[in-house]
Scaffold this motif. Structure first.
Motif, PDB file in Angstrom:
ATOM      1  N   LEU A   8      22.417  48.670  -1.867  1.00 51.71           N
ATOM      2  CA  LEU A   8      22.038  49.682  -0.873  1.00 51.71           C
ATOM      3  C   LEU A   8      20.591  49.564  -0.419  1.00 51.71           C
ATOM      4  CD1 LEU A   8      23.858  52.804  -2.346  1.00 51.71           C
ATOM      5  CD2 LEU A   8      24.615  51.320  -0.470  1.00 51.71           C
ATOM      6  N   THR A   9      19.751  48.960  -1.227  1.00 47.38           N
ATOM      7  CA  THR A   9      18.332  48.830  -0.870  1.00 47.38           C
ATOM      8  C   THR A   9      18.033  47.553  -0.085  1.00 47.38           C
ATOM      9  OG1 THR A   9      17.770  47.711  -2.942  1.00 47.38           O
ATOM     10  CG2 THR A   9      17.647  50.136  -2.922  1.00 47.38           C
ATOM     11  N   MET A  10      19.017  46.703   0.067  1.00 50.28           N
ATOM     12  CA  MET A  10      18.797  45.420   0.746  1.00 50.28           C
ATOM     13  C   MET A  10      18.985  45.549   2.255  1.00 50.28           C
ATOM     14  SD  MET A  10      20.774  42.786  -1.801  1.00 50.28           S
ATOM     15  CE  MET A  10      20.271  41.411  -0.753  1.00 50.28           C
ATOM     16  N   PRO A  11      17.981  45.160   3.045  1.00 47.16           N
ATOM     17  CA  PRO A  11      18.114  45.227   4.503  1.00 47.16           C
ATOM     18  C   PRO A  11      19.320  44.446   5.028  1.00 47.16           C
ATOM     19  CG  PRO A  11      15.814  44.901   3.911  1.00 47.16           C
ATOM     20  CD  PRO A  11      16.620  44.763   2.642  1.00 47.16           C
ATOM     21  N   ALA A  12      19.613  43.297   4.455  1.00 47.04           N
ATOM     22  CA  ALA A  12      20.753  42.496   4.925  1.00 47.04           C
ATOM     23  C   ALA A  12      22.066  43.245   4.691  1.00 47.04           C
ATOM     24  CB  ALA A  12      20.786  41.143   4.208  1.00 47.04           C
ATOM     25  N   PHE A  13      22.172  43.952   3.579  1.00 45.01           N
ATOM     26  CA  PHE A  13      23.371  44.738   3.294  1.00 45.01           C
ATOM     27  C   PHE A  13      23.490  45.889   4.284  1.00 45.01           C
ATOM     28  CE2 PHE A  13      25.613  48.214   1.163  1.00 45.01           C
ATOM     29  CZ  PHE A  13      26.779  47.574   0.790  1.00 45.01           C
ATOM     30  N   GLN A  14      22.398  46.591   4.508  1.00 44.46           N
ATOM     31  CA  GLN A  14      22.403  47.719   5.441  1.00 44.46           C
ATOM     32  C   GLN A  14      22.804  47.271   6.840  1.00 44.46           C
ATOM     33  OE1 GLN A  14      18.476  49.362   5.039  1.00 44.46           O
ATOM     34  NE2 GLN A  14      18.829  49.988   2.922  1.00 44.46           N
ATOM     35  N   LYS A  15      22.253  46.154   7.284  1.00 49.41           N
ATOM     36  CA  LYS A  15      22.567  45.621   8.615  1.00 49.41           C
ATOM     37  C   LYS A  15      24.046  45.243   8.722  1.00 49.41           C
ATOM     38  CE  LYS A  15      21.533  41.745  11.648  1.00 49.41           C
ATOM     39  NZ  LYS A  15      20.834  40.464  11.781  1.00 49.41           N
ATOM     40  N   GLU A  54      25.685  35.252   5.864  1.00 51.43           N
ATOM     41  CA  GLU A  54      24.263  35.610   5.821  1.00 51.43           C
ATOM     42  C   GLU A  54      23.994  36.642   4.737  1.00 51.43           C
ATOM     43  OE1 GLU A  54      23.424  36.801   9.849  1.00 51.43           O
ATOM     44  OE2 GLU A  54      23.568  34.735  10.587  1.00 51.43           O
ATOM     45  N   LEU A  55      24.883  37.622   4.614  1.00 52.09           N
ATOM     46  CA  LEU A  55      24.725  38.654   3.594  1.00 52.09           C
ATOM     47  C   LEU A  55      24.759  38.045   2.199  1.00 52.09           C
ATOM     48  CD1 LEU A  55      24.615  41.532   2.483  1.00 52.09           C
ATOM     49  CD2 LEU A  55      27.104  41.652   2.824  1.00 52.09           C
ATOM     50  N   PHE A  56      25.741  37.199   1.939  1.00 57.17           N
ATOM     51  CA  PHE A  56      25.856  36.637   0.601  1.00 57.17           C
ATOM     52  C   PHE A  56      24.724  35.664   0.286  1.00 57.17           C
ATOM     53  CE2 PHE A  56      29.759  38.858   0.710  1.00 57.17           C
ATOM     54  CZ  PHE A  56      30.020  39.172  -0.621  1.00 57.17           C
ATOM     55  N   ALA A  57      24.159  35.016   1.285  1.00 57.90           N
ATOM     56  CA  ALA A  57      22.972  34.186   1.062  1.00 57.90           C
ATOM     57  C   ALA A  57      21.801  35.076   0.627  1.00 57.90           C
ATOM     58  CB  ALA A  57      22.619  33.404   2.324  1.00 57.90           C
ATOM     59  N   ALA A  58      21.654  36.230   1.272  1.00 58.96           N
ATOM     60  CA  ALA A  58      20.593  37.172   0.909  1.00 58.96           C
ATOM     61  C   ALA A  58      20.811  37.737  -0.493  1.00 58.96           C
ATOM     62  CB  ALA A  58      20.512  38.300   1.934  1.00 58.96           C
ATOM     63  N   ILE A  59      22.057  38.026  -0.831  1.00 57.10           N
ATOM     64  CA  ILE A  59      22.360  38.535  -2.172  1.00 57.10           C
ATOM     65  C   ILE A  59      22.051  37.472  -3.222  1.00 57.10           C
ATOM     66  CG2 ILE A  59      24.215  39.292  -3.720  1.00 57.10           C
ATOM     67  CD1 ILE A  59      25.498  40.645  -1.225  1.00 57.10           C
ATOM     68  N   GLU A  60      22.466  36.241  -2.965  1.00 58.75           N
ATOM     69  CA  GLU A  60      22.169  35.144  -3.891  1.00 58.75           C
ATOM     70  C   GLU A  60      20.664  35.002  -4.098  1.00 58.75           C
ATOM     71  OE1 GLU A  60      23.883  32.948  -5.798  1.00 58.75           O
ATOM     72  OE2 GLU A  60      25.790  33.890  -5.313  1.00 58.75           O
ATOM     73  N   GLU A  61      19.914  35.086  -3.012  1.00 63.58           N
ATOM     74  CA  GLU A  61      18.452  34.941  -3.098  1.00 63.58           C
ATOM     75  C   GLU A  61      17.832  36.087  -3.899  1.00 63.58           C
ATOM     76  OE1 GLU A  61      14.680  35.049  -0.101  1.00 63.58           O
ATOM     77  OE2 GLU A  61      16.430  33.897   0.543  1.00 63.58           O
ATOM     78  N   ALA A  62      18.294  37.303  -3.667  1.00 66.02           N
ATOM     79  CA  ALA A  62      17.731  38.472  -4.342  1.00 66.02           C
ATOM     80  C   ALA A  62      18.173  38.558  -5.806  1.00 66.02           C
ATOM     81  CB  ALA A  62      18.119  39.748  -3.602  1.00 66.02           C
ATOM     82  N   GLU A  64      34.753  36.322  14.122  1.00 64.94           N
ATOM     83  CA  GLU A  64      33.730  35.295  13.929  1.00 64.94           C
ATOM     84  C   GLU A  64      32.380  35.933  13.590  1.00 64.94           C
ATOM     85  OE1 GLU A  64      31.647  31.872  16.598  1.00 64.94           O
ATOM     86  OE2 GLU A  64      33.828  32.059  16.782  1.00 64.94           O
ATOM     87  N   THR A  65      32.051  37.022  14.258  1.00 66.87           N
ATOM     88  CA  THR A  65      30.795  37.732  13.993  1.00 66.87           C
ATOM     89  C   THR A  65      30.769  38.246  12.560  1.00 66.87           C
ATOM     90  OG1 THR A  65      30.645  38.410  16.303  1.00 66.87           O
ATOM     91  CG2 THR A  65      29.364  39.693  14.727  1.00 66.87           C
TER      92      THR A  65
END
Length: 101
Positions: free
Chosen positions: A65-72, A24-32, A16-17
């Motif tokens: 690799l430069t995206m904080p959401a990806f790194q997290k 959340e990651l894919f939302a950040a990717i879509e936004e960026a 689930e986590t």
């Protein structure tokens, strides 16, 4: 173009986590909207195995690799959620419809 497939088996108590983190990651990717990358996470029918596919236009430049959401997310995946190290397999795209070049 470089296509790689990663396979990861998620611990039962972390499924689930991992799924929430993926959303959340894919939302950040879509936004960026990074250029030069195609990326997907798929879950197999066992409910615990992820197949992650990444297609990079330039092997030297992975904009994720430069995206904080990806790194997290990758930190959680590699250090908390999986039962064994990620396996990686390079692939050559022979044909696709709107997935790879």
């Amino acid at each position: 173009m470089s296509v790689r497939m990663f396979r990861a088996t998620i611990k039962e108590d972390k499924v689930e986590t991992a799924e929430k983190a993926a959303q959340e990651l894919f939302a950040a990717i879509e936004e960026a909207g990074p250029e030069g990358v195609r990326y997907s996470w798929c879950k197999l029918t066992d409910g615990r195995t992820l197949v992650i596919v990444v297609d990079l236009e330039d092997d030297e430049k992975n904009p994720l690799l430069t995206m904080p959401a990806f790194q997290k997310t990758m930190n959680g995946l590699k250090n908390e959620w999986i039962t064994a190290p990620l396996s990686v397999e390079p692939m050559t795209a022979l044909a696709s419809y709107r997935l790879f070049h």
